[in-house]
Structure formats: structure tokens, C-alpha cells
Design a protein around this motif. Structure first.
Motif, PDB file in Angstrom:
ATOM      1  N   ARG A  71       0.813  -1.215   0.000  1.00  0.00           N
ATOM      2  CA  ARG A  71       0.000   0.000   0.000  1.00  0.00           C
ATOM      3  C   ARG A  71       0.843   1.260   0.000  1.00  0.00           C
ATOM      4  O   ARG A  71       0.493   2.270  -0.611  1.00  0.00           O
ATOM      5  CB  ARG A  71      -0.888   0.031   1.253  1.00  0.00           C
ATOM      6  N   HIS A  72       1.984   1.199   0.745  1.00  0.00           N
ATOM      7  CA  HIS A  72       2.806   2.391   0.860  1.00  0.00           C
ATOM      8  C   HIS A  72       3.526   2.701  -0.444  1.00  0.00           C
ATOM      9  O   HIS A  72       3.871   3.861  -0.700  1.00  0.00           O
ATOM     10  CB  HIS A  72       3.776   2.217   2.027  1.00  0.00           C
ATOM     11  N   ILE A  73       3.727   1.668  -1.263  1.00  0.00           N
ATOM     12  CA  ILE A  73       4.310   1.898  -2.597  1.00  0.00           C
ATOM     13  C   ILE A  73       3.379   2.811  -3.399  1.00  0.00           C
ATOM     14  O   ILE A  73       3.821   3.613  -4.218  1.00  0.00           O
ATOM     15  CB  ILE A  73       4.486   0.551  -3.349  1.00  0.00           C
ATOM     16  N   THR A  95       8.125  16.042   0.927  1.00  0.00           N
ATOM     17  CA  THR A  95       9.422  15.381   0.780  1.00  0.00           C
ATOM     18  C   THR A  95       9.321  14.061   1.544  1.00  0.00           C
ATOM     19  O   THR A  95       8.990  14.063   2.734  1.00  0.00           O
ATOM     20  CB  THR A  95      10.533  16.239   1.401  1.00  0.00           C
ATOM     21  N   VAL A  96       9.611  12.949   0.879  1.00  0.00           N
ATOM     22  CA  VAL A  96       9.373  11.653   1.504  1.00  0.00           C
ATOM     23  C   VAL A  96      10.665  10.853   1.617  1.00  0.00           C
ATOM     24  O   VAL A  96      11.389  10.667   0.634  1.00  0.00           O
ATOM     25  CB  VAL A  96       8.321  10.843   0.716  1.00  0.00           C
ATOM     26  N   THR A  97      10.922  10.384   2.824  1.00  0.00           N
ATOM     27  CA  THR A  97      12.043   9.489   3.091  1.00  0.00           C
ATOM     28  C   THR A  97      11.465   8.165   3.574  1.00  0.00           C
ATOM     29  O   THR A  97      10.491   8.166   4.325  1.00  0.00           O
ATOM     30  CB  THR A  97      12.951  10.080   4.195  1.00  0.00           C
ATOM     31  N   ALA A  98      12.059   7.040   3.132  1.00  0.00           N
ATOM     32  CA  ALA A  98      11.479   5.766   3.540  1.00  0.00           C
ATOM     33  C   ALA A  98      12.557   4.782   3.916  1.00  0.00           C
ATOM     34  O   ALA A  98      13.651   4.776   3.336  1.00  0.00           O
ATOM     35  CB  ALA A  98      10.619   5.185   2.425  1.00  0.00           C
ATOM     36  N   VAL A  99      12.226   3.923   4.876  1.00  0.00           N
ATOM     37  CA  VAL A  99      13.149   2.876   5.273  1.00  0.00           C
ATOM     38  C   VAL A  99      12.404   1.536   5.210  1.00  0.00           C
ATOM     39  O   VAL A  99      11.236   1.459   5.559  1.00  0.00           O
ATOM     40  CB  VAL A  99      13.734   3.159   6.686  1.00  0.00           C
ATOM     41  N   GLY A 100      13.093   0.535   4.692  1.00  0.00           N
ATOM     42  CA  GLY A 100      12.475  -0.795   4.616  1.00  0.00           C
ATOM     43  C   GLY A 100      11.908  -1.115   3.243  1.00  0.00           C
ATOM     44  O   GLY A 100      11.151  -2.074   3.103  1.00  0.00           O
ATOM     45  N   PHE A 101      12.237  -0.325   2.246  1.00  0.00           N
ATOM     46  CA  PHE A 101      11.725  -0.560   0.886  1.00  0.00           C
ATOM     47  C   PHE A 101      12.870  -0.772  -0.097  1.00  0.00           C
ATOM     48  O   PHE A 101      13.966  -0.256   0.102  1.00  0.00           O
ATOM     49  CB  PHE A 101      10.869   0.623   0.421  1.00  0.00           C
ATOM     50  N   LEU A 102      12.593  -1.488  -1.164  1.00  0.00           N
ATOM     51  CA  LEU A 102      13.559  -1.675  -2.240  1.00  0.00           C
ATOM     52  C   LEU A 102      13.302  -0.645  -3.335  1.00  0.00           C
ATOM     53  O   LEU A 102      12.161  -0.228  -3.526  1.00  0.00           O
ATOM     54  CB  LEU A 102      13.405  -3.077  -2.835  1.00  0.00           C
ATOM     55  N   PRO A 103      14.323  -0.249  -4.066  1.00  0.00           N
ATOM     56  CA  PRO A 103      14.106   0.700  -5.163  1.00  0.00           C
ATOM     57  C   PRO A 103      13.152   0.099  -6.199  1.00  0.00           C
ATOM     58  O   PRO A 103      13.194  -1.096  -6.470  1.00  0.00           O
ATOM     59  CB  PRO A 103      15.502   0.878  -5.774  1.00  0.00           C
ATOM     60  N   CYS A 104      12.272   0.910  -6.736  1.00  0.00           N
ATOM     61  CA  CYS A 104      11.372   0.479  -7.808  1.00  0.00           C
ATOM     62  C   CYS A 104      10.856   1.736  -8.500  1.00  0.00           C
ATOM     63  O   CYS A 104      10.997   2.843  -7.966  1.00  0.00           O
ATOM     64  CB  CYS A 104      10.231  -0.366  -7.255  1.00  0.00           C
ATOM     65  N   TYR A 111       8.545  -3.884   3.802  1.00  0.00           N
ATOM     66  CA  TYR A 111       8.278  -4.425   2.478  1.00  0.00           C
ATOM     67  C   TYR A 111       9.477  -5.239   2.011  1.00  0.00           C
ATOM     68  O   TYR A 111       9.340  -6.313   1.458  1.00  0.00           O
ATOM     69  CB  TYR A 111       7.983  -3.282   1.516  1.00  0.00           C
ATOM     70  N   ASP A 112      10.677  -4.685   2.249  1.00  0.00           N
ATOM     71  CA  ASP A 112      11.907  -5.419   1.950  1.00  0.00           C
ATOM     72  C   ASP A 112      12.195  -6.300   3.158  1.00  0.00           C
ATOM     73  O   ASP A 112      12.645  -5.816   4.202  1.00  0.00           O
ATOM     74  CB  ASP A 112      13.046  -4.420   1.742  1.00  0.00           C
ATOM     75  N   PRO A 137      -3.966  -3.973  -2.998  1.00  0.00           N
ATOM     76  CA  PRO A 137      -3.051  -3.008  -2.385  1.00  0.00           C
ATOM     77  C   PRO A 137      -3.136  -1.623  -3.013  1.00  0.00           C
ATOM     78  O   PRO A 137      -2.966  -0.619  -2.323  1.00  0.00           O
ATOM     79  CB  PRO A 137      -1.669  -3.628  -2.618  1.00  0.00           C
ATOM     80  N   LYS A 138      -3.442  -1.572  -4.309  1.00  0.00           N
ATOM     81  CA  LYS A 138      -3.472  -0.273  -4.970  1.00  0.00           C
ATOM     82  C   LYS A 138      -4.664   0.547  -4.464  1.00  0.00           C
ATOM     83  O   LYS A 138      -4.524   1.720  -4.139  1.00  0.00           O
ATOM     84  CB  LYS A 138      -3.570  -0.462  -6.482  1.00  0.00           C
ATOM     85  N   THR A 139      -5.828  -0.101  -4.399  1.00  0.00           N
ATOM     86  CA  THR A 139      -6.992   0.593  -3.859  1.00  0.00           C
ATOM     87  C   THR A 139      -6.754   0.992  -2.416  1.00  0.00           C
ATOM     88  O   THR A 139      -7.063   2.120  -2.003  1.00  0.00           O
ATOM     89  CB  THR A 139      -8.234  -0.318  -3.951  1.00  0.00           C
ATOM     90  N   SER A 140      -6.153   0.097  -1.637  1.00  0.00           N
ATOM     91  CA  SER A 140      -5.906   0.396  -0.230  1.00  0.00           C
ATOM     92  C   SER A 140      -4.898   1.522  -0.086  1.00  0.00           C
ATOM     93  O   SER A 140      -5.014   2.367   0.810  1.00  0.00           O
ATOM     94  CB  SER A 140      -5.396  -0.854   0.479  1.00  0.00           C
ATOM     95  N   GLY A 141      -3.893   1.531  -0.960  1.00  0.00           N
ATOM     96  CA  GLY A 141      -2.931   2.623  -0.929  1.00  0.00           C
ATOM     97  C   GLY A 141      -3.596   3.943  -1.275  1.00  0.00           C
ATOM     98  O   GLY A 141      -3.327   4.980  -0.665  1.00  0.00           O
ATOM     99  N   ARG A 142      -4.518   3.886  -2.246  1.00  0.00           N
ATOM    100  CA  ARG A 142      -5.236   5.113  -2.621  1.00  0.00           C
ATOM    101  C   ARG A 142      -6.084   5.631  -1.477  1.00  0.00           C
ATOM    102  O   ARG A 142      -6.282   6.832  -1.328  1.00  0.00           O
ATOM    103  CB  ARG A 142      -6.159   4.831  -3.807  1.00  0.00           C
ATOM    104  N   ILE A 143      -6.652   4.712  -0.705  1.00  0.00           N
ATOM    105  CA  ILE A 143      -7.461   5.138   0.439  1.00  0.00           C
ATOM    106  C   ILE A 143      -6.586   5.899   1.419  1.00  0.00           C
ATOM    107  O   ILE A 143      -6.941   6.986   1.873  1.00  0.00           O
ATOM    108  CB  ILE A 143      -8.132   3.915   1.113  1.00  0.00           C
ATOM    109  N   LEU A 144      -5.399   5.345   1.708  1.00  0.00           N
ATOM    110  CA  LEU A 144      -4.480   6.067   2.607  1.00  0.00           C
ATOM    111  C   LEU A 144      -4.110   7.411   1.998  1.00  0.00           C
ATOM    112  O   LEU A 144      -4.055   8.428   2.686  1.00  0.00           O
ATOM    113  CB  LEU A 144      -3.226   5.226   2.844  1.00  0.00           C
ATOM    114  N   ALA A 145      -3.887   7.420   0.690  1.00  0.00           N
ATOM    115  CA  ALA A 145      -3.460   8.651   0.020  1.00  0.00           C
ATOM    116  C   ALA A 145      -4.571   9.698   0.010  1.00  0.00           C
ATOM    117  O   ALA A 145      -4.320  10.893  -0.129  1.00  0.00           O
ATOM    118  CB  ALA A 145      -3.026   8.349  -1.407  1.00  0.00           C
TER     119      ALA A 145
END
Lengths: 299, 299, 299, 299
Positions: free
Chosen positions: D18-20, D32-41, D79-80, D275-283
């Protein structure tokens, strides 16, 4: 509903899980059932399971073949995959004259045998009642597939249904029931009027290219090459195609692959997605067909 | 959608409120409109209103008669009830050869004149597109009538719809949308399968007598005497019948009266219940018909 | 459901058609029913109809007053309009101590008497169960009114529902069930999320002014002046307002008239539009209330 | 809608797919967003991905933790999966005073730190807007699961929904939209009235034992042991249970296993099924929360 199949001898020649549900229903109505190509299991306790197809044919008044029919070589799908069945000229000759032969759809050579040997041949896959009822498990199977493959919900998605026939009508209803923005694409003006009345967005197939980029998922039920390379090139890359039309479907799958569009060919879903419901549909329709086709004095 | 009626001369020969809404739409698309049988009003500002039918016929390329057509004597319904219009042989002779004559439905004598005088005659009441769209105001009119006459709500009522054609489909959908327990009575097996799939209770017409006593309200859309004395005698006295089939309907009204059952004949509701919507339907379909039927070189 | 009112004495003090349907239900459950303000009719055959209110009050354990309650002067609505009933101090004094007094809603002076004379006073109009069930006939009544007054169909119309409470929820569902483009206007974010989930267009009340010109019909269920002069001035002249909020409603009716906008105040529709359903709702809820409120040792 | 997050520094501390989808939306609004625990994509191209949590915390005004929060030991889902994150006292001390900390739900030790270090702690999983919108992907995930596990179609099945809260309402609507015979079990009288109005079969929870044997599938949304051994013993063996209540659910899973009943615990479906719909809900919700909670003079 008081249907009475007592005294009628039915042979089940191959088939799938649906027939596991069909056979006990036929027995409940009084029929004697012999089957070939199945393994023993609790549901089939009262079925006479035989190994050789000849034992099944003998005396049979009604023969039930799979919904898929046979392939061009005559091979018949069996539930027990160790058993190989083939609709050979010898088998054809062994079927009693006057028998009722029920099959999903029949290749030409089977039709010729039916004439030659005087069977009553019934192709039921395209019979309206069965096809409309089968649209229910087919549509649910298609929606399940879409849910599995889409990262978004059906709710709120732009879902396109191509075709407003037996399957298209059911699919559109379920998609909207879940909450999709439902677009239905059809060719006939009368269908478009009905689509409008029901409350979907009607799009004439000649206008599809103008709106196809909006689609999140496209369900095709039209057996014609609608999603050709040109149409595919107008789509978004993340649109999912679920093609339900009879093989080879209505999509240029090669072009879809080249363009990076996910397209799935998924015809014949009813027997897979909900075998029990599909078996019940057969159990609801087949006894009526038998009683209608077999003359009363036969008994 | 870019339809272009520029240069086309249209005559409106009688009609009702729907035509008040139709005429400005034709003018918007570029047509020249002359009308007889109407009173001046703001909507008709750009229409040439004439008193004598002959002035309307002259030069007309398209003539639009009422949806109800004429009675057997040729009388034409007019919005301005002081004007009497009659489709006489003289009027027929004055219609230009090759003209497009649009009418709801035509009596035999009109059809004969069409052949004799070389008109293109279009009967549109039974055209699928119009009939399906007209089912919307008809169904709403019927539901409004039921609401007015029933002491109970449609919600929770046992509502029966006889017939699953163009009107029956729309009625059933709306009734369930309000919350009725909806039973649909049909004859064809395929229709019953579809009725089941949509989620109404399907009843074959041969079984109607077994369940009719449950009905709180019955909407009939079948033009055949289904609700005959015998069927009526099986109904509750407080059941309401709304008969929407073309006159004389599908109810034995005399028997209903004797039995104390409230039965209302209400065909042709669209023009009454929602004239604006019905006018829009005509405005949506008629320009397409004109463009299809009038050869391009005519202009 | 096995509710048992045997031995309980109930007095019906005025009321409307709903009570004609309520009384036989109470009798079926075993109650003894006395009524004042009604004319003899077949439905009331087993009811003791009295002329003087005193005869009704005597011995009554339960008193049922109209859903509308009384006016400020104490006047009680009666079905038989020749009978004038007034809730006077003398009547109050004659009600047995400990009695259960059921009324739609009670003016302050009635509440004071309840305390003074030790009645159990139940105001039921705003009880959730009754209010939710009453929303059904109210919503249908409102839709019937809209159908009567609109020249267009509900189907395809832009229907706005102001408020997403008990009535708004039911109205929105029915409107969409008929085929309206349904917009629901609410204030709470959670309500807007639910409105979106159901599939209506959600509009926050602070944004109403931006979209109100789209409305063909507006159903108001909010008891606050939302449709004030400013908001009305943004509307089209042909938009219909049906105001269902408790009097004085949520519309500036004077301003609407000046602007030429058709606005109808129509609160309290359930008893009028579908008295039988409304009577059944009372018959479904009131016996449960009685059994809950009257101590068992009373019998 | 013109939300403006320009100048706001947001740290994403672990999370799932979702966070992706959330992060690019925050960046689009100017953050400005910083993230920890994710892989580049590709989706995270404009996100500053860091390896050490300390680099993320530094200067952050807003910290977003996973919807599941942490386990009791403080472990944070990433996520990673090669990155291990733990909410330690040291991490807590490194979070800037006054920061806004957004988390699905917070364990007690996190709440204590919030007080100690003066963070604004927002637990959002139970916020109405998010919970109602999340009910959409949760319900679809549950229906997909049922489709996969049932041999029958949802259409025509007897589907039971236990609970009529945020999830139950959405589930019931979708099930009926597909064509299920939908029974909703609730405790409150007002809910049962609403269930009746919508058209489902209402069953009070005290009556569940009388009808549970009819169920083909049961969706539980109530976090209480409703499906205990006794209730399970009244069910058919082929009924499917999908338990959506927060762990440990509302089913005695041990007893179900012993009885041979298929029961699946499936809470927290939104992030998995869509996950995309759920991410949009958070967004959709989180930017509003940030703007509401962060004082303007902060910028």
C-alpha cells in the motif's frame, strides 16, 4: 418437482466434477445410472461404475457425454485421468438405436453417426436455458479471476463488458452489484437502449476505441476479434483483459503480449469455478429433456 | 452528437405534450418545423404554427403523426382540443410523393395510401429502441398509479409482473429497486432462467393459478386474456390489477367488477406520466430515423 | 411471534387510518381495545367504540395517542372528524396512575402531567425502530409526489437527497432502484465515505452550491434551513423541491415562490401514503413496547 | 483537490505494498518523503530510500508506521523483508518532539512514548473514514476467498453476514449484488429494522442457532466468540466460515477442526487483496489528517 425417471437407464460416458453432482440427482429421480471414467467416491455409491465403455452402452436409453464434447480425434475427457476414452466408430455402433445422446456440442462426425445409427442427438451447451444458467458460474469465475489479478478493487473500477448476450448480461449485473463503474459495449441499438435503461454506460462497438483507455478491466464475451492490435494499442498497459469467448477468443494475444498487456483466455469456466452449482444446473435441465425426448411408451 | 437536420422541412400533424418537447429539439438540429393543432407557447416560439393542415403539408419532407396514430375514422389527436384534425383522402393526396411519414402505428387505410402515394411509412411505436425507452416512463407511470391506489407500500409488497418483454423487464427492475418481493410470470423457459438469474421469483404462466392469491398488486403487460374470470376468482379481493397491455388489455374487467377486484386499464402511459422524458425519447430517435431514411441528394 | 397481550386493556384516543389497521392486530394478540374518535367499520368490529373519552380512559392500562401528538392547545386528531377531542387537564387527571401512555411526540404540558400523575410516557415517533420503518412509507410517499409533479421520469433524473439519516438512506436507495442519478449531500466525513461505498455521488454540504444547478429534484430531510434564498438563487427554475423535514422544513418557501421554484412541504407522509403499511409498523412495534413496559405482575 | 503538502517532511517507517502507492501521491502534493524498509522500484523514484532508520527520523515532521502497527516486541513490518526494523526506546527518543506519528493501531508502550516525548499520535485503523473505505477491499478479499473455496456460486447461495458494522454493511451489499440470498445477523433492533428495509433477511443474534444450518457460507465481522462449539455443532459440515474479525476472530477454530468444518481466519485483507486501492485510500485520507494536525506556523 415430481419428475419421474423411474425405469430409465442412463450411461455417463466421461465427464468432470459436475457429473459427480449430477449422478446422485438422476438416481434420486429414479433412474438407473452406469458410469465410465470415474473413481469410486461417496457421492457415487449408488452408481454402477464400470471400466469398459461397452458395459455402459449396453441397454442404455440415455447417454450423457461431457459438456466440452470430444476433440477432433474423438477423445473424451474423463474425471479419472487414468482412464482413456475415445468416441470410436466401434463405440458408435454399440449405442442402441433410438437412444437419446446428450452432449455439450458435437463434432461433425458425431452428427453423422447420429443420423446413421438413428440416435436422438441433443447438443445442450447452446440451449438457452443451460447457457443462461451457466452464465452464473462463468461470470463468477471471471470475476474471481479479475479479483486475483487486479491490484485494485472491482468496486470503483472502470469495468468494460464486451457483448450483451447471455454471459454479458450476467457479468454486467454482478460487476455493478459489487460497485464497478460498468460500461457495456454492444452493436444492436435495442441492446444499447436496454443497457441505458438498466443503468450501465452504453457504448456502441464503433465507439469503443474512443473510451477503451478508461478501462481498468475488460471482460470479452464476443467470439470475434474485437481486441485486435489496433484496439490494444489504444489501451493502457495496466488494463487487464479476461477473454471468455470460445477459443480462440476475441483478443490478439500475441499483440497483447508484445504490448505488455495482461490478457487471459478463460472460456468454459462454469465447470471449474463452481462445479457443484454447474452440476445442479445440469441436474435441473437434463431430466426435463429426457422426459420430453423419450416417448412414454418406451417404459 | 452532431446530427444535422439543416434544410429539412418537418410537419407535425397533431400530437400531445411530448411534441411540445420534441419540436425545439428538431429545430436545434437545424430543421424547419411547421405544426398544426398546437397553441402558441414559449417552447414553440420558433415553430411555424398553422391553422390549416394544408399549409403544413406543403413542401414537407417529413410528416410526424401522433404515437397513438388515428382512430378508425381517421381522427387525429391534437394538443389544442379546439382544433379537429382528420386524416382524410384529401389530406393523403396533398402529402408530397416520397415524403417520410412517421406515425406510432398506422391503420390499414393509411398503409394503403402510403403505397398508393409513394410515401415512406415508418411505424415507430413498436420499434425496439423506442419501445424499450418508452418502457421507462410507462413503468414509472404504472408504479405511480399503484402507489396512489394501494394502502400499502410497494416495498415489502408481493408484486407480480405478467410478461417479461420490453415493459415487463423495466417494471420488474424498478419494483425490486423500491423493495418489492417481485414475481415475474413468463412462458418461455429461457426467460424463466433469466428471471431466476436476476433474482426475481420465476413462475411459469401455467403455474400462475397456484400463487396468484399471494399477489398484492399485479402489473399485466401481456396482450392476451390471462386474468380471465377463473384466474380472477382465485385472487384476493384486495389485490390491485394494473393492466398495461394494449386495449382491451389482458383482464376480464367485467368479471373483476363483479368480484369486487379493483382493475385499472392504463395503456399508453408514457405520454401522460412523463411527457418531457417521452418527448426526449422521440427527440433522440426521430432525427436518426430521418437521416437514415431521407436520401442525401434530397437536400 | 407468540406475543401475548391477553388481559391488557388498551384505549385508542383519536388517530388516523393507521389505527384502523393497528386495532385488529392488538385484538388478535389478546388485548381488549376501546377507541374514541372512530366510526364503526368492518375492521373495528371487535373494538369497543365509545363516544366519551372518559369511558375509554377508565381502567385503561395502555393509552395510545396519535403519532402527531397534539397541537399546542391540546387538540387531538380524530379519524371521525365530527368528534372533537382535546387533551385537557381533566382528561389528564382521569388517566389511571401507572398507565403506559404512548404518543408520537409529546408537548411539554403532557410531559409535565406524566410526571405529576405518574404515567409511563413513551414518545415513539423518534424511536429508531419506528423511525427507520416509517422511512419506508415516507420515502414512497415522497417519490409518488415527485412522480406526480415532475414532467420527467425519476429514471435518468438528477435526484438530490439532502441528509443521510433514517429517511435519507431509504430515499436514496429507492431513487437509485428506479434509476435516478443519485447525489447524497451530507456533513459527516464517515457518511460521505459510506455514500461513496454504496455508489451514490457524495457531496459535502459545503459544496452543495457548486452542483445544485444540476438537480432536477431535491428531497430534503434535514431540519435546518439549507435551501435558503442564496442557495435557491443558484438553482434552476424547473427544479422541484420536496421538503420532508419536520415543519417548518428546510426551505425558504417565500423565497422559492418569489423565484418561481416549485417547493412542496410534505412532512409526515407515512400515514397518508400507505396507511396500512404504517399501521402494520405500529402493530409490529407497539406490542413489544407494551410487554417491555408493563410489569408482569400487573396482569 | 488542491491539498498542499509543500515543505512537509514525511518519513515512512516500514509498511507494505500500500505504501508503494501512497508515497508517490504524497510527493505529488509537494511533500518530501524518506522511507526505510523498501527496495528501489519505479514508483519510488522520487523517494529518498535510506537504510538506517535514524536517517529517516531526522527532521521528520510526520512519521507513518504500518497499518498493523508493531507486534508486542516492537517489530515493524517491512516491504523489503531483508531489513529488520524494531521500534526501540532509542528510536522513540530520536523522533523529533511535536512530530505527528501516524500508525494503524498503537501498542501501550508506544502510547506511553507519545506522551513522554510529546508526539501527536494518530491511530487511524479505526478512524471511521478509513475503516469504511477499507471495508471495500476487505469485503472483496473475503468474497474472492469464498469463491475460491466454495464448490457453489455465491449467486443463489445462502450467505450469512454476522455483524452490521462498517464491514458487514459492505459485505452484505456486495453479496446481494452478486445474487446471494443474504441473511444479516445483528443485535440492535434499529440495525434489524434497517436490514429489513434494505431487503436482507434480518436475524437477531439470539435466533441465529435456529437458522444457522441453512448457511452455505458465513462471514463473521464481530470480534466476539459467536461461532462457539455449540453453535458450530448446529451447522452443516459443508458450510464455509470466513472470519474477518480481528485476531483471534469470532470462531472456535479448534472445535471447527474437530467437527470437520472449514473455517478460515482472514483479518486485515485490504492490503493483500487490493493493495493499490488500499494505498489510494491512505493517500486520500492521510494528507487531510496531516493538514489538520500540523499547525500552519510550523512551515
Amino acid at each position: 418437482m415430481g419428475l419421474d425417471l423411474r425405469g430409465i437407464k442412463i450411461a455417463i460416458i466421461g465427464g468432470d466434477k459436475r457429473h459427480i453432482y449430477l449422478m446422485p440427482e438422476l438416481i434420486k429421480l429414479g433412474a438407473t445410472v452406469t458410469a465410465v471414467g470415474f473413481l469410486p467416491c461417496p457421492e457415487l455409491e449408488q452408481v454402477r461404475l464400470v471400466e469398459k465403455v461397452e458395459s455402459a452402452l449396453q441397454d442404455a436409453q440415455v447417454l450423457i457425454f461431457p459438456m466440452q464434447g470430444t476433440d477432433q480425434a474423438g477423445n473424451i475427457r474423463t474425471y479419472d485421468q487414468d482412464v482413456k476414452l475415445c468416441f470410436t466408430p466401434a463405440m458408435a455402433a454399440a449405442i442402441p438405436h433410438g437412444a437419446l445422446v446428450i452432449i455439450g456440442s458435437a463434432r461433425d462426425f458425431i452428427k453423422e453417426w447420429a443420423t446413421k445409427y438413428c440416435w436422438k442427438l441433443l447438443e445442450i451447451a447452446e440451449m438457452d436455458t443451460i447457457a443462461i444458467l451457466n452464465a452464473i458460474p462463468s461470470a463468477e469465475g471471471a470475476i474471481q479471476l479479475a479479483m486475483e489479478k487486479l491490484p485494485i478493487t472491482i468496486h470503483g473500477s472502470n469495468s468494460f463488458v464486451l457483448g450483451f448476450g447471455r454471459l454479458g448480461k450476467t457479468l454486467a449485473r454482478m460487476l455493478r452489484g459489487i460497485g464497478a463503474n460498468t460500461t457495456v459495449v454492444a452493436r444492436k441499438r435495442a441492446d444499447l437502449a436496454r443497457i441505458f435503461e438498466i443503468g450501465y454506460r452504453p457504448v456502441h462497438c464503433s465507439q469503443l476505441h474512443q473510451v477503451i483507455a478508461e478501462a481498468d478491466v475488460i471482460f470479452n464475451s464476443v467470439p470475434a476479434l474485437i481486441l485486435d492490435e489496433k484496439m490494444l494499442s489504444l489501451m493502457r498497459k495496466d488494463t487487464l483483459i479476461i477473454d471468455l469467448a470460445a477459443s480462440p477468443g476475441g483478443t490478439d494475444f500475441g499483440a497483447a503480449k508484445k504490448l505488455g498487456i495482461n490478457a487471459v483466455l478463460a472460456p468454459g469456466l462454469p465447470g471449474i469455478a463452481a462445479p457443484k452449482t454447474s452440476g445442479r444446473i445440469l441436474a435441473q435441465v437434463i431430466p426435463q429433456l429426457i422426459l420430453r425426448e423419450i416417448p412414454q411408451d418406451y417404459f
